[in-house]
Design an enzyme around this catalytic site. Sequence first.
Site, PDB file in Angstrom:
ATOM      1  N   GLU A  50     -14.444   3.094 -53.744  1.00 37.67           N
ATOM      2  CA  GLU A  50     -13.038   3.079 -53.869  1.00 37.67           C
ATOM      3  C   GLU A  50     -13.163   3.793 -55.105  1.00 37.67           C
ATOM      4  OE1 GLU A  50     -11.765  -0.795 -53.437  1.00 37.67           O
ATOM      5  OE2 GLU A  50     -11.054  -0.437 -51.516  1.00 37.67           O
TER       6      GLU A  50
ATOM      7  N   GLU B 240     -12.399  -0.601 -44.370  1.00 37.91           N
ATOM      8  CA  GLU B 240     -11.883  -1.907 -44.792  1.00 37.91           C
ATOM      9  C   GLU B 240     -10.459  -2.112 -44.206  1.00 37.91           C
ATOM     10  OE1 GLU B 240     -11.958  -2.897 -48.656  1.00 37.91           O
ATOM     11  OE2 GLU B 240     -13.988  -2.403 -48.982  1.00 37.91           O
TER      12      GLU B 240
END
Length: 837
Positions: free
Chosen positions: A182, A251
């Site tokens: 991320e 995710e």
Amino acid sequence: MRASQLLLVLLCFFSSYAPSSFCANVTYDHRALVIDGKRRVLISGSIHYPRSTPEMWPDLIQKSKDGGLDVIETYVFWNLHEPVQGQYNFEGRGDLVRFVKAVAAAGLYVHLRIGPYACAEWNYGGFPLWLHFIPGIQFRTDNEPFKSEMKRFTAKIVDMMKQENLYASQGGPIILSQVENEYGNIEAAYGPAAKSYVNWAASMATSLDTGVPWVMCQQEDAPDPIINTCNGFYCDQFEPNSKAKPKMWTESYPGWLLTFGDALPHRPVEDLAFAVARFFQRGGTFQNYYMYHGGTNFGRTAGGPFVSSSYDYDAPIDEYGIIRQPKWGHLKDVHKAIKLCEKALIATDPIITSLGSNTEAAVYKTGAVCAAFLANIATSDATVIFSGNSYHLPAWSVSILPDCKNVVLNTAKIDSASMISSFTAVSLKEEVGSLNDPGSGWSWISEPIGISKADSFSKFGLLEQINTTADRSDYLWYSLSINLDAGTQTLLHIKSLGHALHAFINGKLVGSRTGNHAKPNVNVDIPIKLVSGKNTIDLLSLTVGLQNYGAFFDTWGAGITGPVILKGLKNGTTLDLSSLQWTYQVGLKGEDLGLSNGSSGQWNSKSTLPINQPLTWYKTSFVAPSGSNPVAIDFTGMGKGEAWVNGQSIGRYWPTYVSPKGGCTHSCNYRGSYLPSKCLKNCGKPTQTLYHVPRSWLKPHSNTLVLFEESGGNPMKISFATKQIESICSHISESHPPPVDSWNSNRESGRKVGSVLSLECPYPNQVISSIKFASFGTPYGTCGNFKHGPCRSNKSLSIVQKACIGSRNCRIELSINSFGDPCKGVAKSLAVEASCA
């Protein structure tokens, strides 16, 4: 061929870990991951090995496989494996190799997210604290000291996996690896150096010759050949940064994290199933649930700050390892429905057309193979025409048509059973077997207030906590003695970066304050009473997990950095204490003495047990609760602290931190976009009162429970609890599609099966023992609270009892031939609640 690649090929002949019987060549194209030349639709789920125990792993993995998963994903936690620079730990819950082999033994693949930055609501994002103290280091940017350490650890993990032949190219289960995590979310904060860091990380990873693809999640500028992937509640609109890369979702959130002081997040399975189906509808071929089993933040591993010890995540398998129904079962049906479409999904790209306002069709067709997804993205029901046929689409739902004609599943219609679970209390007093004295089972030691250790030191000014403690402990004492002329209304003003503090004046607690996840800072005025002459001010500052996310999060501080001011002294004067000489103590004396394992000989069991007294260590012995059901400790009656069972920390407990009263609703409307604040539960109640104790940590007898109670509580109110399944339920209407399992048999036999209600006991050794409710007609309500409607068949109970009692599972077709027709022309349903024994 390079020598390293030749070695990988040779190793294939000697490995037996792969889900297939031969070494796998894993590549990708624009549609999917390609394993041995075949595109694959893959369903994945996250299980973090240190958030459960090795004894739990096989069962969790098997339940994941039974739920339709192909892949297990996990982060690798650097600070778990290298707590001290150059000293490694891969034992117990940190046995990564054992975990990967357990996944392989179940016939599943592995996605290994090495990072080594994890985030994951894990303490310090998974970075070891010693990394912070390397001269000249800057985390996650084009910085040579950081890159050197990152490469060293990444290479170590890769080499470990290679030595055990665990990459698919060696015959092992690992088909994917991830570098970084991320970073794209915060990349702009790092300026021009960020781009060169991303390119370096990609090059470093691919140079390690794993033989499998690498991914970067949330990284739009991921350089080739790295695959950029999506994280989020919905990823149907995501597109990779190259037409040569597949659409992957690393995710997909079945719920959300829990933090102390907040209510419990819940995500309805109808919305989650909608999000998953939408992703595959619009071209996705790899999807991972974060989390599929969340587990527990044992010890001091929780990050945040303020992340709770429970990491349940409202996942399909709950914190204790029990499947969460109907979430697990409905997603299992979704996975089966998607896999029925796999041939079409991997063969071509979807053609997407509008069917009207907020409705659309996606068609995958090549030759005789055809699959379609019909989506209604509005919050009201719709009827659409597709290929000349009419279809009813409930609001916020997707219908899946494996043959482009017949609906096998609609995401808003749940066939799976639901469950009611509860905790049954077991008195700790009874388990201890104490005599007439209600405190006789407990012994205790008082933690000294203020400075008590030989390694204390003095400095002028107030020190930032993390740089001082290096996170060896949650606790840092700030102590000052000063001569004063007392005023009548003195205030002690303290400003802290967080996360909480306790203030003592002359050995007595005068006040405590805490921050929260959104605002960890503490800024407080505490009324105090001073004496004329010498006064001792002892401030205990504490952290509740270190920051794990955000640009430069590694530099965010904690502790009392000031100012610390006395207001209202004699004649109304103030005194700034910030720059005076303070004495510091890292951690607690009891920590240094090893009180957590309960073996010290200093425990006091003869005098009266102190209750509601801060800074107290408690110890007792207990007999493990009987049976095999999961075990928790209910800390109602305690304040805040940490607990150990047989020397193993079950995490921080904090049953006095109550969530806000507002924000919860009695029912949750799944229709419309989900946010963590949408479907909250448990408002106005403690965030967490029950704390998981793994069965494998318990002995039949002579177990030791140690508590460090920080703010004051009554240990005699503690109890054990075991988790039970009270009821299994299902409510199916005539409009539900037939079970997904019947799709192929229906087509082969030509017989059309109607709607079917299915029940199954959660444990293999159980059978359905009673039917608590059964009604065919117009029943209403929810599991545990079903009611008969005005229309009902008087045969309902006897039919269900005959079909189900004495069996582990049963299936009942909704048919007026069996139940009769109690109300002609009225849409009917069947609702059943049963118990298992």
